[in-house]
Enzyme design. Structure first.
Site, mmCIF file in Angstrom:
data_model
loop_
_atom_site.group_PDB
_atom_site.id
_atom_site.type_symbol
_atom_site.label_atom_id
_atom_site.label_comp_id
_atom_site.label_asym_id
_atom_site.label_seq_id
_atom_site.Cartn_x
_atom_site.Cartn_y
_atom_site.Cartn_z
ATOM 1 N N PRO A 169 109.581 16.033 8.336
ATOM 2 C CA PRO A 169 109.357 15.000 9.353
ATOM 3 C C PRO A 169 109.750 15.447 10.757
ATOM 4 O O PRO A 169 110.710 16.193 10.947
ATOM 5 C CB PRO A 169 110.277 13.866 8.884
ATOM 6 C CG PRO A 169 111.353 14.545 8.098
ATOM 7 C CD PRO A 169 110.706 15.722 7.441
ATOM 8 N N GLY A 170 108.979 14.986 11.717
ATOM 9 C CA GLY A 170 109.332 15.153 13.125
ATOM 10 C C GLY A 170 109.466 13.772 13.729
ATOM 11 O O GLY A 170 110.551 13.232 13.940
ATOM 12 N N CYS B 270 98.267 12.167 40.083
ATOM 13 C CA CYS B 270 96.985 12.109 40.779
ATOM 14 C C CYS B 270 95.843 12.227 39.787
ATOM 15 O O CYS B 270 95.120 13.238 39.757
ATOM 16 C CB CYS B 270 96.902 13.218 41.807
ATOM 17 S SG CYS B 270 98.254 13.099 42.964
HETATM 18 N N1 LLP Z 1 104.810 20.015 9.562
HETATM 19 C C1 LLP Z 1 103.794 20.630 10.179
HETATM 20 C C2 LLP Z 1 103.201 21.797 9.572
HETATM 21 C C3 LLP Z 1 103.305 20.130 11.395
HETATM 22 O O1 LLP Z 1 102.297 20.743 11.986
HETATM 23 C C4 LLP Z 1 103.900 18.977 11.964
HETATM 24 C C5 LLP Z 1 103.397 18.424 13.218
HETATM 25 C C6 LLP Z 1 104.980 18.377 11.296
HETATM 26 C C7 LLP Z 1 105.396 18.918 10.089
HETATM 27 C C8 LLP Z 1 105.665 17.151 11.826
HETATM 28 O O2 LLP Z 1 104.806 16.065 11.866
HETATM 29 P P1 LLP Z 1 105.330 14.610 12.245
HETATM 30 O O3 LLP Z 1 106.284 14.159 11.159
HETATM 31 O O4 LLP Z 1 106.035 14.704 13.550
HETATM 32 O O5 LLP Z 1 104.106 13.789 12.318
HETATM 33 N N2 LLP Z 1 101.585 15.950 19.483
HETATM 34 C C9 LLP Z 1 101.129 15.001 18.514
HETATM 35 C C10 LLP Z 1 101.676 15.302 17.124
HETATM 36 C C11 LLP Z 1 101.313 16.677 16.637
HETATM 37 C C12 LLP Z 1 101.914 16.999 15.304
HETATM 38 C C13 LLP Z 1 101.807 18.445 15.030
HETATM 39 N N3 LLP Z 1 102.342 18.844 13.777
HETATM 40 C C14 LLP Z 1 101.510 13.600 18.957
HETATM 41 O O6 LLP Z 1 102.147 13.457 19.990
HETATM 42 O O7 LLP Z 1 101.156 12.626 18.297
#
Ligand code: LLP
Length: 427
Positions: A290-291, A357
């Site tokens: 998780p992120g 801008c």
């Molecule tokens: N594992 C992998 C291989 C990933 O590519 C990612 C995120 C994660 C885990 C974590 O995912 P999460 O739990 O955070 O959804 N910039 C975009 C999100 C891009 C996610 C990229 N990969 C946004 O702001 O919504």
């Protein structure tokens, strides 16, 4: 505003008409540290980490690892907090690896994924002796073969599969569908694994997947477990190779508006582990990455109102930040919730915009809130994930400071940029 508790950092509340976070008045933070300001609630960070650890340990008897996807919030102090909570770490570039190592993380707690890792990045990872590289493609395997031989070093690898699962999220953050730049089709993965059998320096550990981000549908994860189980069984039975780890990736969604009802961390653990327990009779370690769901809710962004106008067709309120500190509405049409700290006027409908801008610099398309006065404070909720990390430099605005709050105390975890930072490295 409807109170969806999941929308607020745990310690954020209104006491005697004053909004607080971490036991500190938000307007005090604005005065002391200026705006725009990113604020992080330590309790929420710790709470989310514990929810992950506790739910996987109660719902499953499968050994597990929770990896924090560093890209969501690459801040030393956040990484150190999660280290104390026994999380492991997932990096996607040499830069994220550097930050994670700089936070003092044991390299054996680090996994490295990415679809275009350079030879330099791989060399750095191998030199740092990280736990595992998550291999994305055949070219990468050649690079790893070359480097491990040259350095006479072993490295663990997981291999990323394309599970062929569509999820209902923004098209830019979907990754598990058949047409994607991430990972390899299952047949290719199987032949790659067979070919690694006799590689002296490459130790196959397991398979990896990630279906996308901001996912609300737990069925997608159940389907994903079924795919992993099928591939896992084939690896063990057909290829006859040991499979120690399987990763379901990250992606669990969070609430951005009062209407949002994301699935819980606990249910994710429950459903996924049940699916594995039922259908996979071998021992292995289950990984999740998780992120957003670890950090998103912990963060808020604080702005001041800099201008207001009523033009014929619409009302506008502009703040002192915008698409530099939060590109997500512009990039994905992401929705957010604003909280105006002073509520003395009658409500109006208006568009909340930034100072950049570009007409697309819109934070919230339509807000209904008390019409603010100049200099009023505005909080945008749920900005802990992918706001700081996607900060961009447009219009040479300074990156806001990041402040951590806990139990009535606050401390700076990232200083506000200064004008000198804007020309650093320029000749
Ligand atoms: N594992 C992998 C291989 C990933 O590519 C990612 C995120 C994660 C885990 C974590 O995912 P999460 O739990 O955070 O959804 N910039 C975009 C999100 C891009 C996610 C990229 N990969 C946004 O702001 O919504």
């Amino acid at each position: 505003m409807l109170m969806n508790n999941e929308l607020f950092p745990i310690t954020m509340k209104k006491i005697n008409g004053n909004w607080e976070i971490g036991g500190i008045s938000i307007s005090h933070l604005a005065e002391k540290y200026e705006t725009p300001l990113y604020i992080l609630d330590k309790k929420t960070l710790i709470n989310q980490a514990r929810r992950y650890i506790n739910s996987w340990s109660t719902h499953s008897h499968i050994p597990f690892k929770v990896l924090f996807a560093v890209k969501a919030l690459p801040i030393l102090e956040v990484i150190r907090i999660f280290d104390k909570e026994r999380l492991n770490f997932l990096v996607s570039t040499a830069g994220e690896l550097y930050i994670t190592r700089k936070a003092g993380i044991n390299p054996k707690k680090i996994y490295f994924h990415g679809n275009a890792k350079t030879i330099k990045e791989l060399e750095y990872a191998i030199e740092e002796d990280i736990y595992a590289i998550i291999v994305d493609n055949f070219d990468e395997v050649e690079k790893i073969k070359f480097l491990t031989k040259k350095k006479n070093r072993e490295i663990n690898v997981l291999i990323r599969i394309i599970p062929n699962i569509e999820v209902n999220t923004h098209k830019s953050i979907r990754t598990g569908q058949i047409d994607t730049k991430f990972g390899l089709p299952i047949d290719d993965v199987l032949s790659l694994i067979s070919s690694l059998k006799n590689e002296p320096f490459i130790k196959f550990k397991g398979i990896h997947s990630h279906i996308g981000s901001q996912i609300y549908d737990l069925n997608a994860y159940i389907k994903l477990s079924e795919v992993l189980i099928k591939v896992g069984l084939e690896i063990i039975k057909e290829i006859g190779i040991n499979l120690e780890e399987m990763s379901i990736g990250g992606g669990l969604g969070i609430a951005y508006t009062p209407q949002d009802m994301p699935p819980s961390i606990e249910d994710l653990a429950k459903f996924v582990s049940e699916s594995f327990k039922k259908n996979f009779p071998y021992s292995f370690t289950l990984i999740c990455e998780p992120g957003r769901s670890l950090v998103g809710r912990a963060g808020i962004t604080l702005y001041r109102v800099e201008s207001r106008k009523n033009i014929n067709v619409r009302n506008y309120v502009a703040v002192d930040g915008g698409m530099s500190d939060n590109i997500r509405p512009t990039l994905y049409g992401a929705k957010y919730t604003a909280l105006f700290l002073n509520e003395y006027n009658e409500k109006k409908l208006f568009r909340l915009v930034g100072k950049h801008c570009e007409s697309g610099d819109i934070l919230i398309q339509e807000v209904e809130a008390p019409w603010p006065n100049l200099g009023d404070l505005v909080v945008i909720l749920s900005t802990g994930a992918y706001n700081f990390s996607m900060f961009n430099w447009y219009n040479a605005v300074l990156r806001p400071a990041v402040i951590m709050v806990e139990d009535g105390k606050e401390y700076i975890v990232v200083e506000r940029e200064k004008f000198e930072d804007l020309v650093r490295g320029q000749k």
